[in-house]
Design an enzyme around this catalytic site. Structure first.
Site, PDB file in Angstrom:
ATOM      1  N   ASP A 195       0.822  -1.203   0.000  1.00 55.35           N
ATOM      2  CA  ASP A 195       0.000   0.000   0.000  1.00 55.35           C
ATOM      3  C   ASP A 195       0.862   1.262   0.000  1.00 55.35           C
ATOM      4  OD1 ASP A 195       0.424   0.942   2.750  1.00 55.35           O
ATOM      5  OD2 ASP A 195      -0.763  -0.776   3.378  1.00 55.35           O
ATOM      6  N   TYR A 196       0.200   2.392  -0.167  1.00 54.50           N
ATOM      7  CA  TYR A 196       0.865   3.682  -0.406  1.00 54.50           C
ATOM      8  C   TYR A 196       1.892   4.019   0.674  1.00 54.50           C
ATOM      9  CZ  TYR A 196       1.062   8.677  -1.693  1.00 54.50           C
ATOM     10  OH  TYR A 196       1.473   9.931  -2.087  1.00 54.50           O
TER      11      TYR A 196
END
Length: 274
Positions: free
Chosen positions: A103-104
């Site tokens: 994820d980011y």
């Protein structure tokens, strides 16, 4: 000569199973003749192979390890205009794709490949490919929380499989825990720790199957070694294709240009991760 579905998978455009579906549907042709049988073979570079009348180019099979920094998305393009990991692999001529996602705000080891079969096997839950994360979490991790993680945590999408958990540092403000899982649910590690009362502050993946991040700096990438290559395909229960580099080729490979040119100033020097 090789089976068509294998050639299509090696071209990085589909998994072997998806390629078989295309063949049975009459979407694949060899030298202008539509093929509808799975046993047909062809020779890459000599025969003209097309999918939906679009000629494909068979690339060599390559796999690379990238140290994904935070604030990058693990996609080829992003409709929101955020930076993608593809911006960090300058110098890779082949079209590779991320194997799974981070994820980011998660950093660490990301595998990119143009082998569709390998990607499918590594991500399929039946193969139980381990992923190891190093999590900095808020507060002390109590014994009850550790027991929950090791037994399985009930999330909104079901109970997780048992995890291996090792506490590396305990402190009243924040602790560091290493966790090994083989599932690949969305934001799974973050959700597991939040459920047991220790929200994640920082998260880094340090191992994927037999591959370790080691001292590779953030924003840099490297080719797999030949030993890693063999181990990765073994983990996916697949025969390994020929290793794509000779010793001479590796010495002048784009890996070195990519690692020196990408992210040097932005991310700083190497940090030991294990």
């Amino acid at each position: 000569m090789e089976r068509l579905q294998k050639i299509l998978a090696q071209a990085g455009i589909a998994s072997r199973r998806k390629a078989e579906e295309w063949i049975l549907a009459g979407r694949v042709s060899v030298n202008g003749k539509v093929v509808r049988e799975l046993g047909v073979k062809a020779t890459p570079g000599r025969d003209t192979i097309a999918v939906d009348d679009q000629v494909i180019t068979v690339q060599r099979t390559v796999n690379i390890v990238l140290h994904k920094p935070t604030s990058y998305v693990t996609t080829v393009v992003d409709p929101e205009g955020r930076r993608t990991v593809m911006e960090l692999i300058e110098g890779v001529a082949e079209r590779v794709y991320p194997v799974g996602r981070l994820d980011y705000e998660t950093s660490g080891l990301l595998l990119l490949s143009n082998d569709g079969d390998l990607t499918h096997r590594l991500l399929h839950p039946s193969h139980h490919v381990d992923k190891v994360y190093r999590a900095t979490v808020l507060g002390l991790v109590e014994r009850e929380a550790l027991d929950q993680l090791r037994r399985g945590v009930r999330l909104e999408d079901g109970v997780t499989a048992p995890a291996e958990v090792t506490v590396l540092r305990q402190h009243p403000l924040e602790s560091v825990v290493e966790i090994r899982i083989h599932e690949g649910r969305n934001r799974q590690v973050r959700r597991m720790f939040e459920t047991v009362g220790n929200p994640v502050k920082r998260l880094k993946r340090v191992q994927f199957g037999p591959l370790e991040l080691g001292t590779l700096p953030p924003g840099k990438w490297r080719w797999l070694t030949e030993l890693e290559w063999q181990a990765l395909y073994a983990a996916a229960n697949l025969p390994a294709p020929p290793y794509p580099f000779s010793t001479r080729e590796k010495a002048s490979s784009p890996r070195d240009r990519g690692r020196n040119a990408v992210g040097q100033k932005r991310f700083g020097g190497a940090k030991r991760s294990r």
